[in-house]
Design an enzyme around this catalytic site. Structure first.
Site, PDB file in Angstrom:
ATOM      1  CE  LYS A  40     -23.878 104.316  61.333  1.00  0.00           C
ATOM      2  NZ  LYS A  40     -23.880 103.571  59.749  1.00  0.00           N
ATOM      3  CE  LYS A  67     -20.193 112.096  52.895  1.00  0.00           C
ATOM      4  NZ  LYS A  67     -19.414 111.884  51.671  1.00  0.00           N
ATOM      5  CG  ASP A  68     -22.595 105.951  57.408  1.00  0.00           C
ATOM      6  OD1 ASP A  68     -22.385 104.771  57.826  1.00  0.00           O
ATOM      7  OD2 ASP A  68     -21.570 106.666  56.956  1.00  0.00           O
ATOM      8  CE  LYS A  69     -32.572 103.345  54.878  1.00  0.00           C
ATOM      9  NZ  LYS A  69     -33.051 101.915  54.503  1.00  0.00           N
ATOM     10  CD  GLN A 114     -20.395 101.911  56.270  1.00  0.00           C
ATOM     11  OE1 GLN A 114     -19.618 101.270  56.229  1.00  0.00           O
ATOM     12  NE2 GLN A 114     -20.503 103.055  57.128  1.00  0.00           N
TER      13      GLN A 114
END
Length: 679
Positions: A28, A326-328, A408
């Site tokens: 990321k 979902k991921d940020k 998360q």
């Protein structure tokens, strides 16, 4: 930002299943390094039918040298329309490169019609008021203005002035408008045909943010009430100051920031039909309409995206449904369904009519395309890095990984995690849950200053004035608390201001945390052996958590001794009222944990919030599917890291794989790398 030690300890202490050495790397580095695409129930990627974007409806440019904060909500070819087929512009957008933004008195071209009419209305004062009343009104206005300009309180001044009773309704309306146009720093109130004039405290508030001239012109514009008219404030390079102005005017208007991200323009929202009156065509027949579409978002939380869409479509956040969070910090594609909105009112990609809402878990899984940068060997490892990487990937591909819930699920707060809020809700501690939700971090930013103010004062109204508009959940709770009060019942009503999916999310966070602890205990106690009292799933094709008790089998002593089952068949219960526990040390561990957390008698139902938690089962091991990977040097791939130096010979790993629903790529990567991948 100070490192979240507790957050990292919770996940660095989770155990591994494989015995390879692993390696170090960074995930990321930018949202484009972590792309998540939902796989629908038919096994298709939800972005398969997506065309190239024409434009993005919302894009907040990052500050210089601050690339990771870039946020995008991307629904291609988007134009939202209300029931009258009138285009509704975006909340946040660019202004086609125009650098000459009108402000203050320079805005006449934008609202010229309204301005000329307003000047005519001001003359009504002379025609409708006698000379003495007119003079007294002028004196009252001058006294208020002088006090404000001298920054002294209105002590000793009358706080209101009565124009007297005006029996004619049209005449009253004209006077109301004329007074506010001539004296924007005053407001008028009607009392049984009487017009009362008072100081406009919001005008004074705005004067602390912008110049007196801008505040004067803005409130004249505000009173004109001309639909779709615009007012632009003077350029402002201070980001925090712009946020404060955004918050102030968002009370009744839309705002957007123009390029180069220093100019705020406000616009009247179009009139919406009141609930119960003149319903939109799609709701007239009593049949609920469901419209499905694919959402692409970048570096944006799911609930912020839903809040934005709800405003644009004139619905509430609970009208949206989805199959998973979902991921940020990623680029994500996922299926969404919205109620009460016809396809004709939206122009996003992959749009179609459907029969019902989505439910959590209603997907086959997710596909991941990930770049891991800055690859390095573990400390004191003398082996070849490429060999270590290949060994690790092939090991996990063959043996799987421990199916932990990822970080998360629990939030990254230092002081409060989502599971703590869920535990409070399960114990019916509604006020405590609210306070936990609004507990600030040790950071000096608008959000945490607002939270700190609330915990000190329990003043919901005052906190609302401080809380930024983009914090949709916080503002929803605060608005309800302002209305119902900080009582137990008021807190229940506040929780009802959030969609059911959001309320149950916190409870699920708690049950997920307990499951993570349970699987660590199970593996530490019995390892990879399947023993008496274990629970196993008899269906080899199960790929989610929604299977019934009939599919779960309790391993007998004979079966355990005969090694009849493999470790990948073992499941553990996720807490709820309709599950069975293992009949071994793990089962006793569950009961001890419930006692520890004060849930010995918990029935896993919260009637006050209409929450039922039946529970389910989760496999302790999972395997990545369709896994492929490629090692490349960073100068061979698109490096999207601004403001950071990258060694020309540094290796990066491009890895793609599919995971079943409710499995976490970060957990799979942690097993592969044997390294903390949190960032």
């Amino acid at each position: 930002m100070e490192e979240d030690t507790d957050y990292r300890i919770r996940f660095s202490s989770l155990c591994f299943f494989n015995d390879h050495v692993g390696f170090h790397g960074t995930i990321k580095s930018s949202p484009s390094d972590f792309i998540v695409t939902e796989i629908d129930e038919q096994g298709q990627l939800v972005n398969k039918t997506i065309n190239e974007p024409i434009f993005k409806i919302s894009e907040i440019q990052p500050e210089p040298n601050n690339f990771p904060k870039k946020t995008k909500l991307d629904l291609q070819n988007l134009s939202f329309e209300d029931g009258r087929n009138q285009e509704v512009n975006t909340l946040v957008k660019y202004t086609d490169g125009d650098q000459n933004h009108p402000s203050g008195s320079e805005k006449e071209d934008t609202i010229s019609d309204g301005t000329s009419k307003c000047e005519e209305k001001a003359d009504i004062l002379s025609s409708f008021l006698d000379e003495k009343t007119h003079e007294l009104l002028n004196n009252f206005a001058c006294d208020i203005k002088e006090k404000w300009l001298s920054e002294t309180e209105l002590i000793g001044l009358p706080l209101e002035f009565s124009i007297g009773r005006i029996l004619d309704k049209n005449q009253r309306a004209s006077l109301h408008s004329a007074i506010r146009q001539k004296f924007p720093f005053l407001i008028t109130v009607g009392k049984n045909s009487e017009i009362v004039v008072k100081p406009n405290l919001e005008y004074k508030e705005l004067c602390h943010l912008v110049s007196e001239e801008e505040a004067f012109d803005f409130f004249k514009y505000l009173d004109a009430k001309k639909e779709n008219s615009k007012f632009t404030f003077k350029p402002d390079t201070n980001k925090d100051h712009r946020k404060a102005v955004h918050h102030f005017v968002n009370k009744s208007l839309e705002t957007f920031t123009g390029n180069p991200n220093v100019v705020i323009t406000v616009r009247f929202r179009e009139k919406a039909y009141k609930r119960g009156k003149r319903p939109l065509p799609e709701c007239q027949e009593g049949n609920v309409i469901y419209t499905a579409f694919t959402l692409r978002k970048e570096n944006l939380e799911m609930f912020e995206a839903i809040g934005f869409l709800a405003i644009k479509l004139g619905v509430i956040p609970s009208d949206f449904s989805y199959a998973g969070l979902k991921d940020k910090k990623a680029i994500t594609y996922q299926a969404m369904v919205v109620r009460k909105v016809t396809p004709e009112r939206m122009n996003v990609f992959n749009i179609r009519s459907v029969d019902d809402s989505l439910r959590l878990g209603q997907l086959k899984g997710n596909h991941f395309d990930i770049v891991i940068r800055n690859l390095k060997k573990q400390t004191n490892d003398s082996a070849n890095l490429r060999e270590r990487i290949m060994e690790a990937i092939e090991n996990v591909k063959k043996k799987g990984f421990v199916n932990y819930y990822g970080p998360q699920r629990f939030g990254k707060g230092r002081k409060v995690h989502t599971d703590q809020i869920g535990l409070a809700l399960l114990k019916n501690e509604m006020t405590k849950a609210i306070k936990l939700f609004l507990t600030p971090e040790d950071l000096d930013d608008p959000v945490n200053r607002a939270k700190k103010y609330f915990l000190q004062t329990e003043d919901a109204k005052g906190t609302l004035s401080l809380m930024p508009e983009f914090k949709v959940r916080e503002r929803a709770l605060l608005e309800a608390l302002h209305r119902f009060g900080m009582t137990e019942e008021g807190c229940i009503q506040a929780w009802f201001s959030l969609p059911h999916s959001m309320r149950i999310f916190y409870v699920h966070a708690y049950t997920s945390k307990i499951w993570n602890e349970a699987v660590s205990y199970r593996l530490a106690t019995y390892g990879a052996r399947v023993v008496e009292g274990d629970l196993v799933c008899l269906d080899e094709d199960i790929d989610d958590e929604n299977f019934p008790n009939s599919k779960v089998h309790l391993v007998t002593e004979e079966e355990g001794s005969a090694n009849m089952y493999a470790i990948h068949q073992v499941v553990l219960p996720i807490l709820g009222y309709n599950i069975q526990y293992p009949k071994n040390k793990v089962g006793q561990w569950y009961h001890d944990i419930l006692s520890r957390d004060g849930l010995q008698t918990c029935r896993f139902k919260v009637p006050a919030l209409k929450l039922n938690v039946p529970g389910c089962y989760r496999q302790i091991l999972k395997h990545p599917r369709n896994l492929s990977y490629q090692l490349m040097e960073d100068d061979d791939i698109d490096v999207k890291m601004k403001g950071s130096h990258i060694d020309e010979t540094a290796l990066s790993l491009l890895i793609s794989f599919d995971l079943d629903a409710s499995c976490y790529a970060t957990v799979c990567l942690k097993e592969i790398m044997k390294h903390d991948v949190l960032n």
